[in-house]
Scaffold this motif. Structure first.
Motif, short mmCIF file in Angstrom:
data_model
loop_
_atom_site.label_atom_id
_atom_site.label_comp_id
_atom_site.label_asym_id
_atom_site.label_seq_id
_atom_site.Cartn_x
_atom_site.Cartn_y
_atom_site.Cartn_z
N LEU A 127 18.66 24.81 -42.25
CA LEU A 127 17.38 24.75 -41.55
C LEU A 127 17.14 26.10 -40.85
O LEU A 127 17.85 26.43 -39.88
CB LEU A 127 17.39 23.60 -40.55
CG LEU A 127 17.57 22.21 -41.19
CD1 LEU A 127 17.98 21.16 -40.17
CD2 LEU A 127 16.30 21.80 -41.91
N GLY A 128 16.16 26.86 -41.34
CA GLY A 128 15.91 28.23 -40.89
C GLY A 128 15.85 28.40 -39.37
O GLY A 128 16.60 29.19 -38.80
N PRO A 129 14.98 27.66 -38.68
CA PRO A 129 14.83 27.89 -37.24
C PRO A 129 16.14 27.68 -36.47
O PRO A 129 16.34 28.28 -35.43
CB PRO A 129 13.80 26.82 -36.82
CG PRO A 129 13.11 26.42 -38.08
CD PRO A 129 14.08 26.65 -39.21
N LEU A 133 18.92 30.94 -34.64
CA LEU A 133 19.02 30.95 -33.17
C LEU A 133 20.00 32.03 -32.71
O LEU A 133 20.88 32.46 -33.48
CB LEU A 133 19.54 29.59 -32.69
CG LEU A 133 18.57 28.41 -32.70
CD1 LEU A 133 19.33 27.13 -32.37
CD2 LEU A 133 17.45 28.63 -31.69
N ALA A 134 19.86 32.44 -31.45
CA ALA A 134 20.82 33.39 -30.87
C ALA A 134 22.19 32.72 -30.82
O ALA A 134 22.27 31.48 -30.71
CB ALA A 134 20.35 33.76 -29.46
N PRO A 135 23.29 33.53 -30.90
CA PRO A 135 24.62 32.93 -31.01
C PRO A 135 24.94 31.86 -29.95
O PRO A 135 25.49 30.81 -30.28
CB PRO A 135 25.57 34.13 -30.88
CG PRO A 135 24.76 35.29 -31.34
CD PRO A 135 23.33 34.99 -31.00
N GLY A 136 24.56 32.11 -28.69
CA GLY A 136 24.89 31.14 -27.63
C GLY A 136 24.19 29.81 -27.86
O GLY A 136 24.82 28.73 -27.80
N ALA A 137 22.88 29.89 -28.15
CA ALA A 137 22.09 28.67 -28.35
C ALA A 137 22.57 27.93 -29.61
O ALA A 137 22.62 26.70 -29.66
CB ALA A 137 20.61 29.03 -28.49
#
Ligand code: HEM
Ligand code: HEM
Length: 187
Positions: A127-129, A133-137
């Motif tokens: 799933l692209g979105p 995501l940024a690594p932390g999120a």
């Protein structure tokens, strides 16, 4: 008295989905005790089976909306039919919940740049979105949906226990042709 059965397609989808879900649970219980490469390929089979379940669950739901299930035998108590409807509803929910939480968890994994290759044949992108995501999120999503996937599996064990116990009660205590309702045969 003729047996009131589910349609042939509903029976096929019921047993196909049940077999695939049980296989996936058995795979998940096995891979920890295996070598890394074997476990890795079993996890890939698990993902392919899980995505197949998602597609079949969708088909099943569409079939269910367009084909009424057969009425329960008159001998069933009111609480039994209410409880079985509730359990069936949650089983439908879990047929979607398990693959969706697994898919989201996997899309948030470190390897999400690599597609899932369905039974080694067809690449299915993550799933692209979520994969972007940024690594932390992303790490947070992975933990969250990993826990949701695990919790969904626990819910499945409980539902399946109630479901099979109910079927066996009707079959052997009430002496109804319960399992035959979900089998092929003359109507
Ligand atoms: C993961 C495994 C399973 C799932 C997800 C599942 C799910 C379901 C669902 C959602 C229904 C309701 C169908 C509808 O109204 O559209 C159903 C019906 C039924 N299932 Fe299962 N099932 C599973 C395994 C089993 C097993 C192992 C048995 C064996 C005893 C079984 C026996 C039945 C029977 C006899 C019915 C018909 C209930 C009736 O209307 O009288 N199922 N199942
Ligand atoms: C029929 C659907 C599915 C069932 C019944 C199922 C069941 C399970 C179970 C029981 C576990 C072990 C959970 C734990 O030990 O806490 C697990 C782990 C896992 N599942 Fe699923 N799952 C399904 C679909 C999926 C899908 C569609 C994906 C991904 C696309 C997926 C990916 C994973 C991953 C990555 C793990 C963790 C592997 C590891 O330990 O590293 N699952 N699943």
């Amino acid at each position: 008295m003729p047996i009131r059965r589910y349609t042939e397609v509903a029976v096929l989808l019921h047993w196909l989905v049940a077999g695939l879900i049980v296989t996936n649970v058995l795979l998940a219980w096995t891979w920890d005790s295996l070598s890394k490469p074997t476990a890795h390929s079993l996890v890939n089979v698990h993902k392919s089976i899980g995505l197949t379940v998602l597609g079949l669950a969708l088909l099943r739901l569409l079939w269910r909306f367009s084909h009424r299930p057969p009425a329960y035998p008159a001998t069933y108590q009111r609480w039994e039919s209410v409880l079985s409807h509730i359990v069936h509803g949650f089983l439908y929910l879990i047929m979607f919940g398990l693959p969706i939480t697994g898919y989201i968890m996997d899309s948030a994994s470190k390897a999400s740049g690599q597609p899932i290759v369905w039974f080694g044949l067809i690449p299915i992108p993550h799933l692209g979105p979520i994969a972007q995501l940024a690594p932390g999120a992303k790490h947070h999503m992975h933990e969250l949906f990993g826990a949701a996937h695990s919790l969904s599996a626990d819910a499945l064990y409980l539902l399946l226990f109630l479901h099979v116990a109910g079927a066996l009660k009707h079959q052997f205590i009430d002496r109804e042709k319960e399992v035959q309702r979900m089998s092929w045969g003359p109507r």
